[in-house]
Design an enzyme around this catalytic site. Structure first.
Site, PDB file in Angstrom:
ATOM      1  N   HIS A   1      -6.538   2.643   1.364  1.00  0.00           N
ATOM      2  CA  HIS A   1      -6.662   3.760   0.422  1.00  0.00           C
ATOM      3  C   HIS A   1      -8.088   3.779  -0.113  1.00  0.00           C
ATOM      4  CE1 HIS A   1      -2.070   3.644  -0.126  1.00  0.00           C
ATOM      5  NE2 HIS A   1      -2.405   4.621   0.699  1.00  0.00           N
ATOM      6  N   ALA A   2      -8.752   4.908   0.095  1.00  0.00           N
ATOM      7  CA  ALA A   2     -10.199   4.973  -0.095  1.00  0.00           C
ATOM      8  C   ALA A   2     -10.657   4.586  -1.507  1.00  0.00           C
ATOM      9  CB  ALA A   2     -10.664   6.393   0.237  1.00  0.00           C
ATOM     10  N   ARG A   3      -9.937   5.050  -2.519  1.00  0.00           N
ATOM     11  CA  ARG A   3     -10.420   4.880  -3.901  1.00  0.00           C
ATOM     12  C   ARG A   3     -10.200   3.491  -4.465  1.00  0.00           C
ATOM     13  NH1 ARG A   3      -5.917   9.010  -6.255  1.00  0.00           N
ATOM     14  NH2 ARG A   3      -4.051   7.787  -5.817  1.00  0.00           N
ATOM     15  N   GLU A   4      -9.491   2.632  -3.753  1.00  0.00           N
ATOM     16  CA  GLU A   4      -9.157   1.304  -4.274  1.00  0.00           C
ATOM     17  C   GLU A   4     -10.304   0.345  -3.981  1.00  0.00           C
ATOM     18  OE1 GLU A   4      -5.258   0.733  -2.525  1.00  0.00           O
ATOM     19  OE2 GLU A   4      -4.502   2.545  -3.482  1.00  0.00           O
TER      20      GLU A   4
ATOM     21  N   ARG B   1      -7.934   9.361  -1.731  1.00  0.00           N
ATOM     22  CA  ARG B   1      -7.015   8.306  -1.288  1.00  0.00           C
ATOM     23  C   ARG B   1      -6.843   8.251   0.242  1.00  0.00           C
ATOM     24  NH1 ARG B   1      -1.870   5.787  -2.859  1.00  0.00           N
ATOM     25  NH2 ARG B   1      -0.227   6.171  -1.348  1.00  0.00           N
TER      26      ARG B   1
ATOM     27  N   ASN C   1      -1.132   4.728   4.740  1.00  0.00           N
ATOM     28  CA  ASN C   1      -0.026   3.807   4.471  1.00  0.00           C
ATOM     29  C   ASN C   1       1.340   4.507   4.448  1.00  0.00           C
ATOM     30  OD1 ASN C   1       0.437   1.031   4.260  1.00  0.00           O
ATOM     31  ND2 ASN C   1       0.824   1.173   2.056  1.00  0.00           N
ATOM     32  N   ARG C   2       1.377   5.698   5.006  1.00  0.00           N
ATOM     33  CA  ARG C   2       2.642   6.383   5.296  1.00  0.00           C
ATOM     34  C   ARG C   2       2.704   6.739   6.779  1.00  0.00           C
ATOM     35  NH1 ARG C   2       2.545   4.785   1.009  1.00  0.00           N
ATOM     36  NH2 ARG C   2       3.076   5.727  -1.017  1.00  0.00           N
TER      37      ARG C   2
ATOM     38  N   HIS D   1      -4.407  -3.809  -1.872  1.00  0.00           N
ATOM     39  CA  HIS D   1      -4.532  -2.512  -2.530  1.00  0.00           C
ATOM     40  C   HIS D   1      -4.907  -2.742  -3.995  1.00  0.00           C
ATOM     41  CE1 HIS D   1      -2.111   0.216   0.294  1.00  0.00           C
ATOM     42  NE2 HIS D   1      -1.971  -0.972   0.847  1.00  0.00           N
ATOM     43  N   SER D   2      -5.043  -1.642  -4.730  1.00  0.00           N
ATOM     44  CA  SER D   2      -5.030  -1.707  -6.181  1.00  0.00           C
ATOM     45  C   SER D   2      -4.334  -0.445  -6.655  1.00  0.00           C
ATOM     46  CB  SER D   2      -6.443  -1.801  -6.754  1.00  0.00           C
ATOM     47  OG  SER D   2      -7.126  -0.557  -6.653  1.00  0.00           O
ATOM     48  N   TYR D   3      -3.742  -0.389  -7.864  1.00  0.00           N
ATOM     49  CA  TYR D   3      -3.821  -1.432  -8.840  1.00  0.00           C
ATOM     50  C   TYR D   3      -2.424  -1.719  -9.381  1.00  0.00           C
ATOM     51  CZ  TYR D   3      -3.444   2.564 -12.003  1.00  0.00           C
ATOM     52  OH  TYR D   3      -3.010   3.701 -12.627  1.00  0.00           O
TER      53      TYR D   3
ATOM     54  N   TYR E   1       8.188   1.571  -5.885  1.00  0.00           N
ATOM     55  CA  TYR E   1       8.907   2.803  -5.532  1.00  0.00           C
ATOM     56  C   TYR E   1       9.105   2.763  -4.027  1.00  0.00           C
ATOM     57  CZ  TYR E   1       3.898   3.818  -5.075  1.00  0.00           C
ATOM     58  OH  TYR E   1       2.560   3.723  -4.793  1.00  0.00           O
TER      59      TYR E   1
ATOM     60  N   GLU F   1      -1.150  -5.717  -4.723  1.00  0.00           N
ATOM     61  CA  GLU F   1      -1.844  -4.754  -5.584  1.00  0.00           C
ATOM     62  C   GLU F   1      -2.693  -5.556  -6.567  1.00  0.00           C
ATOM     63  OE1 GLU F   1      -1.626  -1.422  -5.429  1.00  0.00           O
ATOM     64  OE2 GLU F   1       0.183  -1.069  -4.227  1.00  0.00           O
TER      65      GLU F   1
END
Ligand code: ARG
Ligand code: ZN
Length: 424
Positions: free
Chosen positions: A188-191, A238, A256-257, A309-311, A363, A386
């Site tokens: 995920h790009a923003r992490e 993301r 990641n889906r 990942h985060s967060y 989730y 995370e």
């Protein structure tokens, strides 16, 4: 973020190079002046209202578990969303009052002199007091392969949508029948903390390579196009940067889906504009396909698959597609708890990590790398970690937290390495 352009020299020069290489037309920088992050108490009605607001494009979901959700609220809809919540008696706190301010303060600016000094001293630009561009990360990996050829080698396992390399470093002493760990970051790009921590782990492993009893295959940036786009387009992107579908205009697939176990199930979307868009089919994206192909041809004896990942500070084991657990979940839970304990000892007061089944603790979300690694590759110790924090800064974690967070990640990896040696 002009402020963050610390390593690539002149922005124009960089852009001309990138545009030539990837055929990009310059895109505009998104700003978040006056945007806020709200933490909303999630009650029974939360799913409907979230769907409602997200479909209207008012909100972007940052994080959520069963009791709390963090959402990004753009300035022009603050009054509307606030009214919406108050009418339904839903409590919320403003966690970040001006997101652009937080973004501007996240990453220290390096002068060209500082960078020259760094390169003169270390032979590469990488350090862990600031977040680095993809180029620095890749050059650092090549530096290690050139400098320590007896333990490190670098390979590209494929290319991203825009043609960037998916670079894996193998760290190994070449022991016969050594068990192997797969470790990745930056899906995920923003992490940003994820590639930062994973590269710090690489540094640690190379420094301590005389003690290694297992082989490591590490891909610090699974989503290089998205990662670069967070520096020069949208800090909070993301997905990958897949081209729009025919007739559509929305870019990107949630990688990641996009993996091929229970693809398209719960917690995914068929709508290309959503943040959790699963793609047009399982492994429709070159980034996920490269990982699959690598595992299908690799002779390594993989016993662990860790994806950072985060967060939120969670240690999650399968399954993610549904609230079920694999047959060996007790062992995954036990090792997970040891990871959490080691992380707490490594990181101190703020280092509480919650351990649990992914779908139950966070989730349900199908098509994740972890579920695929466990189900299709039969890799026993599969975890999604995370990293920090627990919501105070969310994705915009100030660079001063890179080292403490990365120390935690190292502690977690050591626990897993011990478990696969059977010495646990
Ligand atoms: N935050 C991660 C995501 O949304 C969690 C992934 C957990 N694993 C899973 N298979 N759902 O992608
Ligand atoms: Zn993520």
């Amino acid at each position: 973020l002009e402020d963050n352009d610390d390593d690539s020299g002149n922005e124009d020069t960089y852009y001309v190079g990138a545009a030539k290489q990837f055929n990009l037309i310059p895109e505009e920088q998104v700003t978040y002046d006056g945007a806020q992050i709200w933490r909303i108490a999630a009650d029974s009605g939360k799913d409907e209202f979230l769907d409602y607001l997200q479909d209207r494009g008012d909100l972007s979901l940052w994080s959520g578990n069963r009791s709390l959700i963090d959402v990004l609220v753009l300035p022009d809809v603050i009054p509307r969303v606030s009214r919406f919540l108050r009418q339904r008696n839903i409590d919320y706190d403003v966690v970040i009052t001006d997101l652009q301010l937080a973004i501007n303060q996240e990453n220290p600016v390096r002068t060209p002199e500082e960078i020259d000094e760094l390169v003169g001293r270390n032979g590469h630009r990488m350090e862990w007091d600031s977040y680095h561009r993809l180029e620095d990360i890749h050059e650092y990996m090549d530096y290690l392969a050139n400098t320590y050829p007896q333990v490190c080698s670098v390979m590209s396992i494929g290319k991203s949508v825009q043609g960037r390399d998916l670079k894996v470093i193998r760290i190994s002493r070449g022991l016969a029948n050594a068990p192997a760990l797969w470790i990745d970051g930056g899906i995920h790009a923003r992490e940003w903390i994820s590639p930062a921590a994973v590269t710090y782990l690489i540094d640690y492993l190379v420094e301590h390579s005389d003690q290694l009893q297992e082989d490591y295959y590490i891909l610090p940036v699974v989503n290089p196009d998205g990662y670069e786009y967070t520096f020069r387009g949208d800090r909070l992107w993301r997905k990958n940067r897949a081209n729009p579908q025919k007739g559509g205009s929305c870019i990107g697939v949630d990688l990641n889906r996009n993996f091929g176990y229970r693809w398209g199930g719960m917690g995914t979307s068929k709508q290309p504009c959503r943040e959790i868009y699963a793609g047009s089919g399982a492994f429709s994206e070159p980034e996920t396909r490269a990982i699959k192909d690598f595992f299908q041809t690799s002779a390594a004896n993989f016993q662990a698959y860790l994806t950072f990942h985060s967060y939120g500070q969670y240690i999650l084991y399968p399954w993610g597609y549904d609230r079920r657990v694999p047959p060996d979940y007790k062992e995954l839970e036990a090792v997970g708890r040891r990871m959490a304990e080691a992380m707490r000892l490594a990181g101190g007061a703020n280092s509480h990590y919650t351990v649990g089944n992914s779908a139950t603790t966070l989730y349900a979300a199908a098509g994740g790398a972890d579920d695929w690694a466990k189900a299709n590759q039969k890799i026993k110790y599969t975890y999604t970690v995370e990293l920090r924090d627990r919501g105070q800064n969310g994705f915009v974690l100030p660079a001063k937290y890179i080292k403490p967070t990365a120390e935690e990640a190292i502690a977690a990896v050591q626990v897993v390495a011990k478990a696969i040696r059977g010495a646990s």
